[in-house]
Scaffold this active site. Structure first.
Site, PDB file in Angstrom:
ATOM      1  N   ASP A 223       0.826  -1.195   0.000  1.00 51.16           N
ATOM      2  CA  ASP A 223       0.000   0.000   0.000  1.00 51.16           C
ATOM      3  C   ASP A 223       0.871   1.261   0.000  1.00 51.16           C
ATOM      4  O   ASP A 223       2.009   1.250   0.492  1.00 51.16           O
ATOM      5  CB  ASP A 223      -0.897   0.046   1.240  1.00 51.16           C
ATOM      6  CG  ASP A 223      -1.934  -1.067   1.251  1.00 51.16           C
ATOM      7  OD1 ASP A 223      -2.201  -1.621   0.171  1.00 51.16           O
ATOM      8  OD2 ASP A 223      -2.460  -1.360   2.341  1.00 51.16           O
ATOM      9  N   TYR A 224       0.307   2.337  -0.487  1.00 48.57           N
ATOM     10  CA  TYR A 224       0.959   3.652  -0.488  1.00 48.57           C
ATOM     11  C   TYR A 224       1.520   3.992   0.890  1.00 48.57           C
ATOM     12  O   TYR A 224       2.658   4.460   1.012  1.00 48.57           O
ATOM     13  CB  TYR A 224      -0.076   4.696  -0.918  1.00 48.57           C
ATOM     14  CG  TYR A 224       0.327   6.134  -0.718  1.00 48.57           C
ATOM     15  CD1 TYR A 224       1.102   6.803  -1.670  1.00 48.57           C
ATOM     16  CD2 TYR A 224      -0.106   6.855   0.408  1.00 48.57           C
ATOM     17  CE1 TYR A 224       1.454   8.142  -1.497  1.00 48.57           C
ATOM     18  CE2 TYR A 224       0.241   8.176   0.590  1.00 48.57           C
ATOM     19  CZ  TYR A 224       1.024   8.820  -0.370  1.00 48.57           C
ATOM     20  OH  TYR A 224       1.372  10.131  -0.201  1.00 48.57           O
TER      21      TYR A 224
END
Length: 284
Positions: free
Chosen positions: A121-122
């Site tokens: 994920d970011y």
């Protein structure tokens, strides 16, 4: 024996139909025993077949240094910082950062730039595997799909929690994770904060974040699954991809990678405990 054009169908995930195989052969992407493949050539046991990368335009490099954990002719392992997407239609991605930081493989099926085998994920930081050749990418992709890659994460969650196995389907698909409790500290805002190790045995999107929230212990800094009004903002998500273990896609040797706990995790615990102690001493 079988003709190359028929044998190659489904051999790689990029070419699952006869039409796709023919187009790849025409573009010169297939090599058969180190020569450009011919549709009508006979394939025999022991033949070497590779699918090469013919993409012409290398992504524009983004000037952000990424910590390199491991690199050889076939793969690399890097430590992705939080706040960086792995790939996509943006300039500031992990892929763009690595364009001029990784060496290009000398293998026949070398990519012109490194390509991630999986995603984080970011907001999540930690280990990401990068393939430098098409065959390595294909082999590693199968390992991840077949759950042959062991992954370990470090997290700080809200509240008190005990070690346990979590079996909660996500979008109708099986999802299992193991949570191992490390320690807790008191927190003025959250009551308690707990440092935990998370070991997923499946790889669903946001699996660990969803599983922790399901227990009532969302990961600190989780703006999606945390409880509104209780999420610590401006500190980032306290989820770190700390360990990876898998077999090398070419040599077959077992590779194990493990990073030290990030300083910010223990700094947050110390800060929260110190604030709690200070507040309670002032009330005496």
């Amino acid at each position: 024996m079988i003709r190359f054009v028929d044998y190659a169908i489904g051999l790689f995930p990029q070419v699952t139909t006869k039409s796709a195989v023919k187009k790849a052969i025409k573009r010169g992407e297939f090599y058969h025993n180190d020569s450009r493949a011919l549709s009508g050539a006979w394939v025999q046991p022991g033949d070497k077949i590779v699918l090469v990368d013919t993409e012409k335009y290398v992504p524009q490099a983004f000037p952000l240094e990424i910590p390199l954990v491991y690199e050889d002719e076939f793969i690399a392992v890097v430590n992705k910082p939080s706040g960086l997407i792995v790939s996509g239609n943006q300039h500031r991605t992990l892929v763009n950062c690595l364009v001029d930081q990784l060496g290009v493989s000398s293998e026949l099926d070398a990519f012109k730039w490194g390509k991630p085998v999986h995603r984080l994920d970011y907001a999540t930081s930690g280990l990401v595997v990068i393939a430098k050749t098409a065959s390595a990418h294909d082999a590693l992709g199968r390992m991840f799909s077949n759950r042959l890659v062991k992954k370990g994460y470090l997290a700080i969650v809200q509240g008190e929690v005990s070690s346990q196995f979590i079996d909660k389907p996500i979008e109708g698909k099986p999802a299992q994770s193991k949570l191992v409790f490390e320690r807790s500290v008191p927190s003025l805002r959250n009551g308690m904060l707990s440092l935990v190790r998370l070991l997923p045995s499946t790889g669903r999107t946001h699996q660990l974040r969803i599983h922790c929230a399901h227990l009532g212990n969302p990961i600190v800094g989780d703006k999606i699954y945390g409880v509104e009004g209780e999420v610590m903002t401006h500190k980032g998500l306290f989820l770190f991809a700390q360990k990876l273990e898998f077999d090398h896609p070419v040599s077959g040797n077992k590779l194990t990678f493990s990073l030290e706990d990030p300083n910010k995790f223990h700094a947050l615990l110390k800060q929260e405990e110190r604030r709690w102690v200070s507040k309670n001493e002032s009330n005496l």
